[in-house]
Design a protein around this motif. Structure first.
Motif, PDB file in Angstrom:
ATOM      1  N   VAL A  14      19.451  38.289  20.166  1.00  0.00           N
ATOM      2  CA  VAL A  14      18.872  37.838  21.431  1.00  0.00           C
ATOM      3  C   VAL A  14      19.429  38.643  22.593  1.00  0.00           C
ATOM      4  CG1 VAL A  14      18.703  35.882  23.013  1.00  0.00           C
ATOM      5  CG2 VAL A  14      18.418  35.521  20.558  1.00  0.00           C
ATOM      6  N   LEU A  15      20.746  38.801  22.639  1.00  0.00           N
ATOM      7  CA  LEU A  15      21.363  39.538  23.747  1.00  0.00           C
ATOM      8  C   LEU A  15      21.266  41.037  23.503  1.00  0.00           C
ATOM      9  CD1 LEU A  15      24.572  37.449  24.549  1.00  0.00           C
ATOM     10  CD2 LEU A  15      22.307  37.322  25.593  1.00  0.00           C
ATOM     11  N   PRO A  16      20.783  41.793  24.478  1.00  0.00           N
ATOM     12  CA  PRO A  16      20.677  43.242  24.302  1.00  0.00           C
ATOM     13  C   PRO A  16      22.022  43.955  24.328  1.00  0.00           C
ATOM     14  CG  PRO A  16      19.998  42.621  26.511  1.00  0.00           C
ATOM     15  CD  PRO A  16      20.244  41.348  25.770  1.00  0.00           C
ATOM     16  N   GLN A  17      23.072  43.295  24.768  1.00  0.00           N
ATOM     17  CA  GLN A  17      24.413  43.858  24.753  1.00  0.00           C
ATOM     18  C   GLN A  17      25.393  42.733  24.460  1.00  0.00           C
ATOM     19  OE1 GLN A  17      23.918  45.115  28.944  1.00  0.00           O
ATOM     20  NE2 GLN A  17      25.976  44.286  29.248  1.00  0.00           N
ATOM     21  N   ALA A  18      26.516  43.084  23.790  1.00  0.00           N
ATOM     22  CA  ALA A  18      27.430  42.066  23.279  1.00  0.00           C
ATOM     23  C   ALA A  18      28.284  41.452  24.370  1.00  0.00           C
ATOM     24  CB  ALA A  18      28.315  42.659  22.186  1.00  0.00           C
ATOM     25  N   HIS A  19      28.635  42.207  25.388  1.00  0.00           N
ATOM     26  CA  HIS A  19      29.512  41.685  26.429  1.00  0.00           C
ATOM     27  C   HIS A  19      29.311  42.493  27.698  1.00  0.00           C
ATOM     28  CE1 HIS A  19      31.787  45.149  25.002  1.00  0.00           C
ATOM     29  NE2 HIS A  19      32.456  45.110  26.129  1.00  0.00           N
ATOM     30  N   ILE A  20      29.994  42.062  28.741  1.00  0.00           N
ATOM     31  CA  ILE A  20      29.953  42.751  30.035  1.00  0.00           C
ATOM     32  C   ILE A  20      31.326  43.341  30.300  1.00  0.00           C
ATOM     33  CG2 ILE A  20      29.467  42.492  32.500  1.00  0.00           C
ATOM     34  CD1 ILE A  20      27.869  39.989  31.796  1.00  0.00           C
ATOM     35  N   PRO A  21      31.431  44.607  30.617  1.00  0.00           N
ATOM     36  CA  PRO A  21      32.747  45.198  30.884  1.00  0.00           C
ATOM     37  C   PRO A  21      33.479  44.487  32.022  1.00  0.00           C
ATOM     38  CG  PRO A  21      31.072  46.902  30.645  1.00  0.00           C
ATOM     39  CD  PRO A  21      30.349  45.594  30.683  1.00  0.00           C
ATOM     40  N   ILE A  58      23.760  35.277  18.050  1.00  0.00           N
ATOM     41  CA  ILE A  58      22.493  34.540  17.969  1.00  0.00           C
ATOM     42  C   ILE A  58      21.347  35.545  17.811  1.00  0.00           C
ATOM     43  CG2 ILE A  58      20.894  33.054  19.209  1.00  0.00           C
ATOM     44  CD1 ILE A  58      23.289  31.573  18.183  1.00  0.00           C
ATOM     45  N   ARG A  59      20.520  35.313  16.802  1.00  0.00           N
ATOM     46  CA  ARG A  59      19.352  36.157  16.546  1.00  0.00           C
ATOM     47  C   ARG A  59      18.082  35.422  16.985  1.00  0.00           C
ATOM     48  NH1 ARG A  59      19.878  40.420  12.973  1.00  0.00           N
ATOM     49  NH2 ARG A  59      21.983  40.749  12.151  1.00  0.00           N
TER      50      ARG A  59
END
Length: 361
Positions: free
Chosen positions: A233-240, A178-179
């Motif tokens: 929108v999200l500053p990072q793609a996922h959470i480790p 999402i942008r």
């Protein structure tokens, strides 16, 4: 002119007959083999390549990678890939079923489905019944503790990522695509090239979404992700995964994942009274809520009980007067018999004893 002999006449007649019957014409073309006949001549390896080609038509890249993983597993576990598909034996199918018995149910069923498309002999391999694992759904209080733990235990923006997922119900792969250009005044527009099913959808803002977006606009991606996540929108793609585990232990709750937030969003929507078809539309389901009915039946039962008092049909029966159990209505004769002598009308029997049947009274 020399007369034609019978032999000549016979020869001429024979030639005429051959021409009329079409024996000298070109033979009709041989019919083309059917797809089943073509497939029967292939080996298992060639059938697998054919299955990959046909299944990949119009599919998304993630689906293509999944099909390739299934094909690699078949190549690794099938007894003999050079066997023609028409000569595959039950023994080979049984051996293959034993080799994949330890796989997960969904991966095993996907492999069996692929083999059934390749060779009819694979019909003897049974599909396993999928029993969904019991999901731990955090409560609102546990959700707040998890966010606090993510904010304090990680130097990235894990807490904001979880808040965004919990307020939109987007899948992880959808959310990270999402942008900011997809964010409207009161909803998020997820285009077809972002959603899992390839159909665009709108996710309206729920309470708290504006605050989450403001925090995301102010967030700065880490240096190694700054260029990669530009415009998203999200500053990072996922959470480790280790971050999830550490935060859950810190919050004192069972381990959750990105997808748990999608279930949490659906749970909160249903518990808040949103009807099932609307929640299914927000989540991107095409079944008008059938999957939600199966997955969240316990919540739906509670919701239905809470909604029942709101229904008004009308046409109620007239109110009934409460019966007075202290009053006994008797026939006229019995009432007269039970009445005291002083209340009886003058009948000329005054002074005579009147016998009253106590059983009648």
């Amino acid at each position: 002119m020399k007369p034609v002999t019978s032999t000549a006449r016979g020869g001429t007649a024979a030639a005429f007959h051959q021409t009329k019957t079409g024996r000298n014409r070109t033979a009709p073309p041989v019919p083309a083999p059917t797809p089943a006949q073509i497939a029967a001549k292939l080996t298992v390896e060639e059938g697998l390549v054919r299955w990959l080609t046909l299944q990949g038509i119009g599919k998304r890249p993630n689906t293509l990678r999944y099909h390739q993983d299934v094909a690699d597993l078949i190549r690794r576990e099938w007894p003999d890939l050079s066997t023609p598909v028409s000569e595959v034996t039950d023994a080979q199918c049984v051996l293959f079923a034993e080799r994949i018995a330890h796989w997960s149910c969904m991966r095993s069923n996907a492999t069996v489905s692929a083999m059934r498309k390749i060779t009819p002999a694979a019909a003897v391999i049974p599909r396993r019944r999928y029993v969904p694992p019991e999901k731990h759904m955090p409560t609102a209080e546990q959700f707040n503790r998890l966010l606090t733990a993510l904010d304090s235990a990680y130097n990235g923006h894990a807490g904001l990522v979880m808040r965004f997922l919990a307020h939109t119900g987007l899948r992880r792969n959808e959310a990270r695509q999402i942008r900011w250009e997809h964010v409207r005044d009161d909803h998020i527009y997820a285009p077809a090239d972002v959603t899992k099913n390839g159909k665009p959808r709108c996710i309206p803002f729920i309470a708290g979404m504006q605050e989450v977006l403001r925090a995301l606009r102010a967030a700065t991606p880490m240096k190694r992700l700054a260029e990669m996540r530009k415009g998203f929108v999200l500053p990072q793609a996922h959470i480790p995964g280790k971050t999830f585990l550490y935060a859950c232990n810190l919050a004192g709750i069972p381990r959750v994942s990105h997808h748990t937030m999608r279930h949490f969003y659906a749970t909160q929507c249903i518990a808040s009274g949103v009807d099932i078809p609307t929640v299914a539309k927000w989540l991107g389901h095409s079944d008008n809520g059938a999957l939600l009915l199966r997955t969240y039946c316990h919540l739906i039962d509670d919701h239905s009980k809470a909604m029942a008092p709101r229904v008004r049909v009308g046409g109620l029966p007239p109110p009934q007067q409460a019966a007075d159990h202290n009053v006994i209505t008797l026939p006229f004769g019995a009432a007269a018999a039970c009445a005291p002598a002083a209340s009886l009308p003058a009948t000329g029997l005054e002074g005579h004893e009147v016998a009253v049947n106590q059983a009648t009274c």
